[in-house]
Design an enzyme around this catalytic site. Structure first.
Site, PDB file in Angstrom:
ATOM      1  N   HIS A   1       0.817  -1.212   0.000  1.00 34.69           N
ATOM      2  CA  HIS A   1       0.000   0.000   0.000  1.00 34.69           C
ATOM      3  C   HIS A   1       0.845   1.253   0.000  1.00 34.69           C
ATOM      4  O   HIS A   1       0.564   2.219  -0.687  1.00 34.69           O
ATOM      5  CB  HIS A   1      -0.900   0.020   1.238  1.00 34.69           C
ATOM      6  CG  HIS A   1      -1.721  -1.208   1.357  1.00 34.69           C
ATOM      7  ND1 HIS A   1      -2.369  -1.567   2.487  1.00 34.69           N
ATOM      8  CD2 HIS A   1      -1.993  -2.168   0.448  1.00 34.69           C
ATOM      9  CE1 HIS A   1      -2.998  -2.703   2.288  1.00 34.69           C
ATOM     10  NE2 HIS A   1      -2.779  -3.085   1.067  1.00 34.69           N
TER      11      HIS A   1
ATOM     12  N   ARG B   1     -13.600   3.385 -12.097  1.00 40.11           N
ATOM     13  CA  ARG B   1     -13.594   1.966 -12.440  1.00 40.11           C
ATOM     14  C   ARG B   1     -14.102   1.170 -11.239  1.00 40.11           C
ATOM     15  O   ARG B   1     -13.666   1.379 -10.109  1.00 40.11           O
ATOM     16  CB  ARG B   1     -12.182   1.509 -12.789  1.00 40.11           C
ATOM     17  CG  ARG B   1     -12.163   0.020 -13.119  1.00 40.11           C
ATOM     18  CD  ARG B   1     -10.829  -0.436 -13.623  1.00 40.11           C
ATOM     19  NE  ARG B   1      -9.840  -0.466 -12.565  1.00 40.11           N
ATOM     20  CZ  ARG B   1      -8.574  -0.788 -12.767  1.00 40.11           C
ATOM     21  NH1 ARG B   1      -8.150  -1.057 -13.980  1.00 40.11           N
ATOM     22  NH2 ARG B   1      -7.719  -0.818 -11.772  1.00 40.11           N
TER      23      ARG B   1
ATOM     24  N   GLU C   1      -9.230  -5.859 -21.653  1.00 41.19           N
ATOM     25  CA  GLU C   1      -7.937  -6.309 -21.140  1.00 41.19           C
ATOM     26  C   GLU C   1      -7.831  -7.826 -21.084  1.00 41.19           C
ATOM     27  O   GLU C   1      -6.818  -8.366 -20.658  1.00 41.19           O
ATOM     28  CB  GLU C   1      -7.654  -5.677 -19.764  1.00 41.19           C
ATOM     29  CG  GLU C   1      -8.762  -5.818 -18.740  1.00 41.19           C
ATOM     30  CD  GLU C   1      -8.453  -5.081 -17.438  1.00 41.19           C
ATOM     31  OE1 GLU C   1      -7.303  -4.709 -17.185  1.00 41.19           O
ATOM     32  OE2 GLU C   1      -9.407  -4.897 -16.648  1.00 41.19           O
TER      33      GLU C   1
ATOM     34  N   ASN D   1      -1.862  -3.251 -19.465  1.00 46.16           N
ATOM     35  CA  ASN D   1      -1.065  -4.025 -18.500  1.00 46.16           C
ATOM     36  C   ASN D   1      -1.546  -5.468 -18.468  1.00 46.16           C
ATOM     37  O   ASN D   1      -0.753  -6.398 -18.521  1.00 46.16           O
ATOM     38  CB  ASN D   1      -1.175  -3.438 -17.092  1.00 46.16           C
ATOM     39  CG  ASN D   1      -0.854  -1.958 -17.051  1.00 46.16           C
ATOM     40  OD1 ASN D   1      -0.262  -1.440 -17.980  1.00 46.16           O
ATOM     41  ND2 ASN D   1      -1.254  -1.282 -15.987  1.00 46.16           N
ATOM     42  N   ASP D   2      -2.840  -5.636 -18.379  1.00 42.37           N
ATOM     43  CA  ASP D   2      -3.373  -6.994 -18.359  1.00 42.37           C
ATOM     44  C   ASP D   2      -3.443  -7.584 -19.766  1.00 42.37           C
ATOM     45  O   ASP D   2      -3.112  -8.734 -19.973  1.00 42.37           O
ATOM     46  CB  ASP D   2      -4.767  -7.007 -17.705  1.00 42.37           C
ATOM     47  CG  ASP D   2      -4.647  -7.047 -16.189  1.00 42.37           C
ATOM     48  OD1 ASP D   2      -3.854  -7.855 -15.685  1.00 42.37           O
ATOM     49  OD2 ASP D   2      -5.322  -6.254 -15.512  1.00 42.37           O
TER      50      ASP D   2
ATOM     51  N   ARG E   1       2.855  -9.876 -15.545  1.00 39.60           N
ATOM     52  CA  ARG E   1       3.272  -8.477 -15.492  1.00 39.60           C
ATOM     53  C   ARG E   1       4.058  -8.146 -14.230  1.00 39.60           C
ATOM     54  O   ARG E   1       4.806  -7.184 -14.190  1.00 39.60           O
ATOM     55  CB  ARG E   1       2.036  -7.550 -15.598  1.00 39.60           C
ATOM     56  CG  ARG E   1       1.061  -7.715 -14.469  1.00 39.60           C
ATOM     57  CD  ARG E   1      -0.249  -6.991 -14.729  1.00 39.60           C
ATOM     58  NE  ARG E   1      -0.340  -5.724 -14.030  1.00 39.60           N
ATOM     59  CZ  ARG E   1      -1.452  -4.996 -13.956  1.00 39.60           C
ATOM     60  NH1 ARG E   1      -2.544  -5.395 -14.570  1.00 39.60           N
ATOM     61  NH2 ARG E   1      -1.466  -3.874 -13.295  1.00 39.60           N
TER      62      ARG E   1
ATOM     63  N   CYS F   1      -5.635   3.169 -20.961  1.00 40.94           N
ATOM     64  CA  CYS F   1      -5.292   3.563 -19.589  1.00 40.94           C
ATOM     65  C   CYS F   1      -4.224   2.667 -18.965  1.00 40.94           C
ATOM     66  O   CYS F   1      -3.937   2.764 -17.794  1.00 40.94           O
ATOM     67  CB  CYS F   1      -6.530   3.619 -18.706  1.00 40.94           C
ATOM     68  SG  CYS F   1      -7.343   2.037 -18.515  1.00 40.94           S
TER      69      CYS F   1
HETATM   70  C1  PEP Z   1      -4.441  -2.380 -17.015  1.00 45.47           C
HETATM   71  O1  PEP Z   1      -4.618  -3.580 -16.807  1.00 45.47           O
HETATM   72  O2  PEP Z   1      -3.768  -1.943 -17.961  1.00 45.47           O
HETATM   73  C2  PEP Z   1      -5.039  -1.373 -16.120  1.00 45.47           C
HETATM   74  C3  PEP Z   1      -5.086  -0.106 -16.447  1.00 45.47           C
HETATM   75  O3  PEP Z   1      -5.529  -1.760 -14.947  1.00 45.47           O
HETATM   76  P1  PEP Z   1      -4.666  -2.278 -13.723  1.00 45.47           P
HETATM   77  O4  PEP Z   1      -3.223  -1.927 -13.981  1.00 45.47           O
HETATM   78  O5  PEP Z   1      -5.220  -1.585 -12.543  1.00 45.47           O
HETATM   79  O6  PEP Z   1      -4.907  -3.739 -13.747  1.00 45.47           O
HETATM   80 MG    MG Z   2      -6.095  -4.337 -15.472  1.00 43.40          MG
END
Ligand code: PEP
Ligand code: MG
Length: 760
Positions: free
Chosen positions: A367, A510, A609, A632-633, A643, A680
């Site tokens: 955190h 979100r 994602e 990212n996912d 990741r 994002c």
């Molecule tokens: C992603 O997966 O790219 C994303 C923006 O969400 P998080 O990183 O919170 O999984």
């Molecule tokens: Mg994600």
């Protein structure tokens, strides 16, 4: 057999006298073990000390053979003594030789002894040795006898830390402890910080252990607890920006501990046993720290850490050290160094003076790391043993990008980093100059730059970067920093604060995206073999509709009739999105039935994602008002590369042809359906990657606040249309003459960046 148990108070008094007497070191130790054995009616009392080489050496004994002293050693984990030391836990046995860990040492002559009570000798949570009593006959050691031995062990720890024993314990202690040191840790929040060490919790040194007047000590303890409770209440009343709702929740958990009857009772019992109030706090704190050492569950460790922190505050009250909360004498460029740090503790420091944070523990997903990142404070974790090697005021350099820390840096290291920092600062000033300038390419393509956010405290950055809104508000952060499920009212408060702050700027909330690396322990079900692909995010929300409904309700109430954008994470199939949308619509109806105002406009979006959704885009896009790509996912699942695993996360270029083709499928489909699309994921905040996204037709990018300046500069300098043509032809597999010299999209873009002199 009747046992003489003189009681801990008598023993403590005797030990105090022995410690003050003029005796040689060994003589003093021998007298002490004799006294303990007599007082506890034991046939043996032995004292083992943990040496620097991790061996436990018999330092003194009453009852075992004297020749074994300084001869017998056990490794950590070896034998009962080694077990106590490695687990930092007491052990009482009626028949010790039967214990599987029992290790026979013939030179000590201990074979006839059956009963065994051993306790760890701890100081500030660090194991320093083991204290043991044994009896020939079977004897059941009572809980208060264990307590008494633990209390005695504290005194032994204190004694070991005096100069008298230093040469015995640390044979190599004359090395230069103040030399420059480099620590290879893990980068938690990027950037460079130069400054002076500020030790979070410089240890309060307790010097007076034995109470002269037990009643007086009890009264002091009671008063101190009351003062501490009051100061927690004061914190609640302080209504500044730093004291946002997430901060308040953590304080709630402190308040809970401060009123915990069990904790207070144990403190009082320690005073009853003859300790001073401060020694009693340290005694109970030792237990907490020892439990923390053993605990592998992150959530419980965090709570124990809170409790440890509370004990420190209590010690400060008792020793009138510094303010219990709030720290006034911070240097201008403070770099906070701590073993570990709770998020609330970090928020307590003056952010305008805090340049960096260095922790011995922690993980990137801790955190405190999330909060440091969102507040733009450089942070490095896993810097082993740094706390014991530095002092407040030491010079320090922190490289959050490389995960390195330079303590007492050499002049050349300091000069190199000072130059890096100067350049960064200059860049930041330049970005600020262009804050209000729209992000438009030289050939007129307008790009929307948005923030990724998740705390109220990080929304202030909106005013600094000039981003036009929040493209992703990660609502799970509130859940992650809380010690228990945030209630409806608390969620409403956070969302309202966020909407109020954003004002006319759009903000996309979100829905809870927990699971995977986002641990919310109070919601966790059973351990999963593969949590990234497990019961997480939307799956969890649909299985637990109560949780989802509460969150949606909170968002609707917080909106107070204003427009609201809700983003659904981890959608794997269109039907899942529709099921979630149904829950949301039912909540809107409920709100209206109750006579409350529904949002003037409600837009529902889906995160793309999970790769499966790519093959259902035409179905999905008729149901969504907007979509957002979570690269990212998406990339981790497309490449089957975790990741969070640094070993594989960088193996495949995120803008390699297959990945970009996948993203372009989404761009094209959303254009066909005229559904707004945002990126994002992290890709949006890296210049070359962002250029790739612009080249395939994306125009809305949401990123961490520190990326807005560099990305905007790249956009302002760029003539996009020829780059678009080149990238698209490469994706179509038609490498023409001008691109044949480059092997992949990255090289192609770097080539273009060079030609157009782009700051990438
Ligand atoms: C992603 O997966 O790219 C994303 C923006 O969400 P998080 O990183 O919170 O999984
Ligand atoms: Mg994600």
């Amino acid at each position: 057999m009747t046992l003489k148990f003189g009681g801990p108070r008598v023993l403590l008094q005797q030990l105090r006298e022995t410690m003050a007497a003029t005796l040689g070191s060994q003589e003093r130790l021998d007298t002490i073990v004799d006294l303990i054995a007599q007082n506890m009616g034991a046939d043996v009392c032995s004292f083992y000390v943990l040496r620097d080489d991790a061996a436990l050496e018999l330092f003194a004994t009453y009852g075992l053979k004297r020749e074994a002293v300084h001869m017998t050693t056990l490794r950590l984990g070896e034998g009962l003594v080694g077990l106590i030391a490695s687990e930092a836990q007491s052990l009482a046995l009626v028949d010790a030789p039967q214990h599987p860990a029992f290790a026979y040492r013939p030179e000590t002559g201990e074979d006839p002894y059956r009963s065994f009570l051993g306790v760890p000798v701890l100081r500030a949570g660090q194991i320093m040795g083991v204290l043991v009593v044994q009896n020939l006959e079977r004897r059941v050691f009572r809980e208060e006898e264990t307590e008494a031995l633990l209390t005695t062990a504290m005194l032994m720890a204190e004694m070991l830390s005096t100069h008298e024993f230093e040469s015995l314990i640390k044979p190599g202690a004359d090395v230069d402890l103040r030399r420059p040191r480099t620590f290879e840790g893990a980068g938690f929040a990027e950037g460079v910080a130069l400054g002076q060490v500020l030790l979070h919790d410089p240890r309060v040194v307790v010097t007076n252990f034995v109470a002269d007047d037990v009643d007086e000590e009890k009264e002091r303890l009671e008063k101190a607890i009351a003062t501490m409770r009051m100061s927690i209440d004061d914190m609640f009343d302080r209504g500044d920006m730093q004291m946002s709702s997430e901060h308040r929740e953590i304080l709630e958990s402190y308040r809970m501990f401060a009123h915990d009857r069990g904790w207070v009772r144990r403190l009082m019992e320690a005073v009853d046993n003859g300790l001073t109030a401060e020694a009693a706090v340290e005694r109970v704190q030792n237990d907490t720290r020892a439990r923390m050492l053993r605990q592998t569950d992150i959530y419980i460790r965090d709570r124990l850490h809170d409790l440890d922190d509370l004990a420190n505050r209590l010690l400060r009250v008792l020793t009138s050290d510094v303010a219990v909360f709030g720290r006034k004498d911070m240097p201008e460029n403070a770099v906070l160094v701590a073993r570990n740090l709770g998020p609330a503790e970090l928020l307590e420091y003056d952010r305008t003076r805090l340049r960096g944070v260095v922790l011995e523990e922690g993980a990137t997903t801790a955190h405190v790391a999330i909060i440091a990142r969102s507040l733009g404070i450089v942070a490095v974790g896993q810097a082993d043993h740094i706390v014991s090697m530095c002092e407040t005021g030491d010079d320090i350099v922190v490289d959050g990008s490389a995960g390195q820390v330079f303590l007492r840096p050499t002049p050349d290291v300091e000069a190199t980093y000072a130059e890096k920092l100067r350049l960064r600062t200059k860049q930041q000033e330049n970005y600020a100059l262009r804050r209000d300038k729209p992000a438009v390419t030289k050939d007129g393509i307008e790009v929307t730059l948005l923030h990724n956010s998740g705390l109220v405290a990080d929304l202030t950055a909106l005013d600094e970067t000039g981003a036009t809104g929040v493209g992703l508000f990660r609502t799970e952060l509130q859940f992650m920093v809380a010690s228990k499920l945030p209630r409806l009212a608390e969620q409403v408060e956070l969302y309202k604060e966020a909407m109020d702050y954003a004002g006319s700027r759009p903000i996309v909330f979100r829905l809870l995206d927990i699971g995977g690396d986002k641990v919310v322990p109070y919601l966790r079900a059973t351990a999963e073999e593969n949590p990234a692909m497990g019961w997480r995010s939307l799956r969890l929300a649909l299985d637990r509709p109560g949780l989802l409904r509460t969150q949606v309700r909170a968002l609707l109430v917080a909106a107070e009739g204003r427009a609201l954008k809700i983003l659904v994470p981890m959608v794997t199939e269109t039907d899942e999105f529709r099921a979630c949308a149904n829950v949301i619509h039912r909540e809107v109806e409920r709100l209206e039935r109750m006579g409350q105002r529904a949002p003037e406009k409600l837009e529902l979006g889906a995160m793309i994602e999970v790769p499966s959704l790519l093959f259902e885009l035409d179905d999905l896009l008729v149901h969504t008002d907007f979509v957002s790509i979570g690269s990212n996912d998406l990339i981790q699942f497309l490449t089957a590369a975790d990741r969070a695993n640094t070993r594989v996360a960088g193996t495949y270029d995120a803008i390699g042809v297959p990945r970009l083709r996948a993203i372009k499928m989404i761009v094209d489909a959303s254009a066909r359906h005229k559904v707004p699309l945002t990126m994002c994921g992290e890709l949006a905040g890296r210049p070359v990657e962002a250029l790739a996204l612009l080249a395939i037709g994306m125009t809305k990018l949401s990123m961490g606040p520190s990326s807005v300046g560099p990305i905007k500069d790249m956009i302002l300098a760029c003539e996009l249309k020829p780059i678009r043509a080149a990238v698209c032809s490469m994706l179509e597999g038609a490498a023409d003459g001008s691109t044949s010299k480059v092997a992949n999209v990255r090289e192609l873009l770097q080539d273009w960046a060079e030609r157009q002199n782009l700051p990438v």
